[in-house]
Design a protein around this motif. Structure first.
Motif, PDB file in Angstrom:
ATOM      1  N   THR A 110      -8.234   3.714   5.562  1.00  0.00           N
ATOM      2  CA  THR A 110      -8.551   2.235   4.335  1.00  0.00           C
ATOM      3  C   THR A 110     -10.063   2.613   4.325  1.00  0.00           C
ATOM      4  O   THR A 110     -10.286   1.965   2.829  1.00  0.00           O
ATOM      5  CB  THR A 110      -8.472   0.736   5.309  1.00  0.00           C
ATOM      6  OG1 THR A 110      -9.308   0.789   5.417  1.00  0.00           O
ATOM      7  CG2 THR A 110      -6.514   0.662   5.024  1.00  0.00           C
ATOM      8  N   LYS A 147      -5.405   1.418   0.167  1.00  0.00           N
ATOM      9  CA  LYS A 147      -6.076  -0.125   0.090  1.00  0.00           C
ATOM     10  C   LYS A 147      -6.382  -0.955   1.009  1.00  0.00           C
ATOM     11  O   LYS A 147      -7.957  -1.382   0.894  1.00  0.00           O
ATOM     12  CB  LYS A 147      -5.371  -1.182  -1.195  1.00  0.00           C
ATOM     13  CG  LYS A 147      -5.098   0.222  -2.184  1.00  0.00           C
ATOM     14  CD  LYS A 147      -5.459   0.905  -3.485  1.00  0.00           C
ATOM     15  CE  LYS A 147      -5.672   1.545  -4.048  1.00  0.00           C
ATOM     16  NZ  LYS A 147      -4.956   3.051  -4.486  1.00  0.00           N
ATOM     17  N   ASP A 148      -5.273  -1.307   1.723  1.00  0.00           N
ATOM     18  CA  ASP A 148      -5.572  -2.512   2.907  1.00  0.00           C
ATOM     19  C   ASP A 148      -4.617  -1.569   3.813  1.00  0.00           C
ATOM     20  O   ASP A 148      -3.352  -0.496   3.247  1.00  0.00           O
ATOM     21  CB  ASP A 148      -5.600  -3.805   2.528  1.00  0.00           C
ATOM     22  CG  ASP A 148      -4.129  -3.619   1.964  1.00  0.00           C
ATOM     23  OD1 ASP A 148      -3.565  -3.467   2.366  1.00  0.00           O
ATOM     24  OD2 ASP A 148      -4.450  -4.693   0.516  1.00  0.00           O
ATOM     25  N   GLU A 149      -5.142  -1.959   5.111  1.00  0.00           N
ATOM     26  CA  GLU A 149      -3.594  -1.977   7.148  1.00  0.00           C
ATOM     27  C   GLU A 149      -2.633  -2.178   6.263  1.00  0.00           C
ATOM     28  O   GLU A 149      -2.047  -1.570   6.326  1.00  0.00           O
ATOM     29  CB  GLU A 149      -4.653  -2.276   7.565  1.00  0.00           C
ATOM     30  CG  GLU A 149      -6.184  -2.189   8.392  1.00  0.00           C
ATOM     31  CD  GLU A 149      -5.913  -1.331   8.988  1.00  0.00           C
ATOM     32  OE1 GLU A 149      -5.310  -1.806   9.285  1.00  0.00           O
ATOM     33  OE2 GLU A 149      -7.239  -1.464   9.347  1.00  0.00           O
TER      34      GLU A 149
END
Length: 96
Positions: free
Chosen positions: A50, A15-17
């Motif tokens: 991502t 979803k994100d880092e």
């Protein structure tokens, strides 16, 4: 072979880092045939993206999806090392 399923379940791409450092990679995937106690961190590094449009990520997904059409598959291992995995793959692909 389970990468499309991981993608469909929303597990990958990330979803994100923050997912790289928040413990997400310790998630155990216990439903892959022939592989016990595998964690996300044990998968190849290209799944650590991502970007759903990542070229390598999508190339591998496409290759996995076309594998059932192959006349044979060469797996770089042997029965003594990974019997459970090869047995599971043999049920999916008779020409392993």
């Amino acid at each position: 072979m389970q990468l499309p399923t991981l993608k469909d379940k929303g597990i990958i791409p990330l979803k994100d880092e923050s997912y790289l450092t928040n413990g997400y990679w310790d998630m155990v995937i216990d439903w892959i045939p022939g592989m016990r106690s595998i964690r996300l961190r044990d998968l190849p590094s290209f799944v650590q993206t991502t970007d759903p449009n990542d070229v390598i990520f999508n190339f591998v997904i496409e290759a996995v999806e076309s594998a059932p059409k192959a006349s044979g598959l060469v797996i770089q291992t042997f029965n003594v090392l990974e019997k459970e995995v090869l047995d599971a793959l043999s049920t999916m692909f008779p020409c392993v």
